[in-house]
Design a protein around this motif. Sequence first.
Motif, PDB file in Angstrom:
ATOM      1  N   SER A 165     -35.701  82.117 -42.303  1.00 38.79           N
ATOM      2  CA  SER A 165     -36.311  82.758 -43.476  1.00 38.79           C
ATOM      3  C   SER A 165     -35.772  82.105 -44.754  1.00 38.79           C
ATOM      4  O   SER A 165     -34.668  81.557 -44.785  1.00 38.79           O
ATOM      5  N   LEU A 166     -36.570  82.182 -45.821  1.00 39.15           N
ATOM      6  CA  LEU A 166     -36.169  81.581 -47.097  1.00 39.15           C
ATOM      7  C   LEU A 166     -34.888  82.233 -47.594  1.00 39.15           C
ATOM      8  O   LEU A 166     -33.993  81.576 -48.120  1.00 39.15           O
ATOM      9  N   HIS A 167     -34.784  83.550 -47.412  1.00 31.73           N
ATOM     10  CA  HIS A 167     -33.605  84.292 -47.859  1.00 31.73           C
ATOM     11  C   HIS A 167     -32.346  83.761 -47.175  1.00 31.73           C
ATOM     12  O   HIS A 167     -31.348  83.458 -47.832  1.00 31.73           O
ATOM     13  N   GLU A 168     -32.417  83.590 -45.857  1.00 32.90           N
ATOM     14  CA  GLU A 168     -31.256  83.086 -45.110  1.00 32.90           C
ATOM     15  C   GLU A 168     -30.871  81.674 -45.542  1.00 32.90           C
ATOM     16  O   GLU A 168     -29.719  81.280 -45.417  1.00 32.90           O
ATOM     17  N   GLN A 169     -31.860  80.940 -46.034  1.00 38.59           N
ATOM     18  CA  GLN A 169     -31.570  79.558 -46.453  1.00 38.59           C
ATOM     19  C   GLN A 169     -31.155  79.467 -47.916  1.00 38.59           C
ATOM     20  O   GLN A 169     -30.966  78.381 -48.449  1.00 38.59           O
ATOM     21  N   LEU A 231     -47.163  80.474 -44.570  1.00 39.08           N
ATOM     22  CA  LEU A 231     -46.396  79.438 -43.851  1.00 39.08           C
ATOM     23  C   LEU A 231     -44.899  79.676 -43.953  1.00 39.08           C
ATOM     24  O   LEU A 231     -44.159  79.455 -42.995  1.00 39.08           O
ATOM     25  N   PHE A 232     -44.446  80.107 -45.152  1.00 35.94           N
ATOM     26  CA  PHE A 232     -42.996  80.199 -45.370  1.00 35.94           C
ATOM     27  C   PHE A 232     -42.530  81.648 -45.479  1.00 35.94           C
ATOM     28  O   PHE A 232     -41.388  81.891 -45.860  1.00 35.94           O
ATOM     29  N   ASP A 233     -43.403  82.591 -45.172  1.00 41.13           N
ATOM     30  CA  ASP A 233     -43.094  84.013 -45.265  1.00 41.13           C
ATOM     31  C   ASP A 233     -42.505  84.337 -46.644  1.00 41.13           C
ATOM     32  O   ASP A 233     -41.422  84.942 -46.757  1.00 41.13           O
ATOM     33  N   ALA A 234     -43.203  83.914 -47.677  1.00 43.14           N
ATOM     34  CA  ALA A 234     -42.737  84.085 -49.061  1.00 43.14           C
ATOM     35  C   ALA A 234     -43.587  85.133 -49.776  1.00 43.14           C
ATOM     36  O   ALA A 234     -44.783  85.246 -49.516  1.00 43.14           O
ATOM     37  N   ALA A 235     -42.962  85.895 -50.689  1.00 43.37           N
ATOM     38  CA  ALA A 235     -43.724  86.823 -51.523  1.00 43.37           C
ATOM     39  C   ALA A 235     -44.438  86.000 -52.607  1.00 43.37           C
ATOM     40  O   ALA A 235     -43.891  84.993 -53.070  1.00 43.37           O
ATOM     41  N   PRO A 236     -45.647  86.432 -53.046  1.00 49.96           N
ATOM     42  CA  PRO A 236     -46.345  85.668 -54.085  1.00 49.96           C
ATOM     43  C   PRO A 236     -45.491  85.476 -55.347  1.00 49.96           C
ATOM     44  O   PRO A 236     -45.555  84.434 -55.997  1.00 49.96           O
ATOM     45  N   GLU A 237     -44.652  86.478 -55.669  1.00 49.59           N
ATOM     46  CA  GLU A 237     -43.815  86.373 -56.880  1.00 49.59           C
ATOM     47  C   GLU A 237     -42.762  85.282 -56.744  1.00 49.59           C
ATOM     48  O   GLU A 237     -42.191  84.832 -57.727  1.00 49.59           O
ATOM     49  N   ALA A 238     -42.456  84.892 -55.512  1.00 49.72           N
ATOM     50  CA  ALA A 238     -41.429  83.854 -55.301  1.00 49.72           C
ATOM     51  C   ALA A 238     -42.030  82.448 -55.394  1.00 49.72           C
ATOM     52  O   ALA A 238     -41.355  81.461 -55.111  1.00 49.72           O
ATOM     53  N   ILE A 239     -43.311  82.377 -55.760  1.00 48.40           N
ATOM     54  CA  ILE A 239     -43.968  81.060 -55.836  1.00 48.40           C
ATOM     55  C   ILE A 239     -44.471  80.804 -57.250  1.00 48.40           C
ATOM     56  O   ILE A 239     -45.220  81.611 -57.810  1.00 48.40           O
ATOM     57  N   LEU A 252     -41.525  71.581 -55.011  1.00 51.33           N
ATOM     58  CA  LEU A 252     -40.066  71.699 -55.142  1.00 51.33           C
ATOM     59  C   LEU A 252     -39.580  72.998 -54.516  1.00 51.33           C
ATOM     60  O   LEU A 252     -40.330  73.984 -54.441  1.00 51.33           O
ATOM     61  N   VAL A 253     -38.311  72.985 -54.105  1.00 51.58           N
ATOM     62  CA  VAL A 253     -37.670  74.211 -53.617  1.00 51.58           C
ATOM     63  C   VAL A 253     -36.418  74.437 -54.457  1.00 51.58           C
ATOM     64  O   VAL A 253     -35.575  73.539 -54.580  1.00 51.58           O
ATOM     65  N   ARG A 254     -36.340  75.633 -55.057  1.00 56.42           N
ATOM     66  CA  ARG A 254     -35.187  75.959 -55.897  1.00 56.42           C
ATOM     67  C   ARG A 254     -34.256  76.872 -55.104  1.00 56.42           C
ATOM     68  O   ARG A 254     -34.683  77.923 -54.600  1.00 56.42           O
ATOM     69  N   TYR A 255     -32.993  76.460 -54.993  1.00 52.27           N
ATOM     70  CA  TYR A 255     -31.995  77.236 -54.246  1.00 52.27           C
ATOM     71  C   TYR A 255     -31.160  78.090 -55.201  1.00 52.27           C
ATOM     72  O   TYR A 255     -31.055  77.781 -56.394  1.00 52.27           O
ATOM     73  N   GLN A 256     -30.491  79.118 -54.662  1.00 57.54           N
ATOM     74  CA  GLN A 256     -29.724  80.033 -55.510  1.00 57.54           C
ATOM     75  C   GLN A 256     -28.454  79.396 -56.077  1.00 57.54           C
ATOM     76  O   GLN A 256     -27.877  79.908 -57.024  1.00 57.54           O
ATOM     77  N   ASP A 257     -28.049  78.252 -55.521  1.00 56.52           N
ATOM     78  CA  ASP A 257     -26.825  77.608 -56.028  1.00 56.52           C
ATOM     79  C   ASP A 257     -27.091  76.663 -57.200  1.00 56.52           C
ATOM     80  O   ASP A 257     -26.194  75.961 -57.651  1.00 56.52           O
ATOM     81  N   GLY A 258     -28.310  76.644 -57.703  1.00 61.85           N
ATOM     82  CA  GLY A 258     -28.619  75.768 -58.838  1.00 61.85           C
ATOM     83  C   GLY A 258     -29.271  74.456 -58.434  1.00 61.85           C
ATOM     84  O   GLY A 258     -29.721  73.707 -59.292  1.00 61.85           O
TER      85      GLY A 258
END
Length: 393
Positions: A165-169, A231-239, A252-258
């Motif tokens: 899941s995106l959250h776990e990543q 495809l990525f089990d993402a909420a629309p707000e996360a896109i 692009l993919v933005r991670y929580q670590d910057g």
Amino acid sequence: MQRISLLGATGSVGRSTLEVIALNPERYQVYALTGHSRMDQLALLCSQFHPQKVVVADGQQREYLRQCGAVDAATQILVGREGLIEVAVDPCVDTVMAAIVGAAGLEPTLAAVCAGKRVLLANKEALVMSGDLFMQSVRQSAARLLPVDSEHSAIFQCLAQPGRSLHEQGVEKLVLTGSGGPFRTLSKAALAQVTPAMAVRHPRWSMGPKISVDSATLMNKGLELIEACWLFDAAPEAIEIWIHPQSIVHSLVRYQDGSTLAQLGYPDMRTPIAVALAWPERIVAGVAPLDLLTTGTLEFEAPDRERFPCLDLARQAMAAGGSAPTLLNAANEVAVQAFLQNETPFSAIPAIIAATLDRLPVSATATLEQVIEADRQARQVAGRLIHQHRAGI
Ligand code: NDP
Ligand code: MG
């Protein structure tokens, strides 16, 4: 050796796929090819790739292919919906490239998923119209679903563990980029005057007519938003959606670590097709390596939601859930077809979609029959709206 059924072989993605396969003959064998109207093109591909099965739309086309001499005597020529499903589930096939355009691709693509194939998904409309059912079928059958759409391929490549899941990543946002299409800088008044010939002349990508019009209205980005949610089990707000006219950064993919990771390359579908064919390995695709020293400035801007209302219509449909994306997709297909046939102006496309969504209640789409019924209803309503508009009612 992967044996491949190529649904939509005569199209833009289909032909690019065959170019990549031709560069890697030791890895891929073409088992089946399908076409719908371009029989000369299909005959040429048959003489080049010698498939064991070919699928055409009707008996007349089968006769034509038999007579033209391009098809091996041992090749089986199948017809219609049943033929498409047969080559999608054939036990001899490992991989199905789903490259038919529009809702016509839903049944064979879903059949390939249910048969547990490695499914390379270009036909985004199939996923948009049946999202929940489609992804449930992927989980139940253990099919391997690989995105071909360049933005989704980019995101897929930027994820360290695409199955988790995106959250776990630790993913915070997905950013889909889009060129903005041929009318990015046109005023609202000018948009009302554009012709089909102008709309299919895309500045960066060479594609079939339907997706070219979708790119011009930005509905393509709307459909891709819905596609990415599933495809990525993402909420629309996360896109987020960014316009990037040079089409070098494919998403692009933005991670929580910057960190933000992006995938770059020239706009050429052979790259994402090769990624999907070979994943997790890499193969040659015939695409030149990216030279950032010569690409010039890369620009990014927020989309203009007022001039391009299809984006918000897609977001709203995804948020509404149930059959709303099915209705959106069907109304869009009807409106785009009418525009391509000079039956309705470009600026009427979002209006027809919005009015169709307004007129129909959102229903469940848990079964294929429910999906097909929602699609049918939306086509009927959208068709009626176009007819009324033309008749001045
Ligand atoms: P094209 O119009 O070039 O090709 C469509 C293919 O589908 C052709 O092989 C066509 O056959 C076949 N087809 C059309 N209608 C039917 C039908 N009713 N039954 C069976 N087959 C049918 O489209 P593209 O290759 O551009 O796009 C294919 C899919 O890939 C679309 O879903 C699009 O959104 C997606 N995609 C395309 C990209 C691109 O760069 N082109 C990029 C990302 C996604 P025929 O030509 O013989 O009539
Ligand atoms: Mg795309």
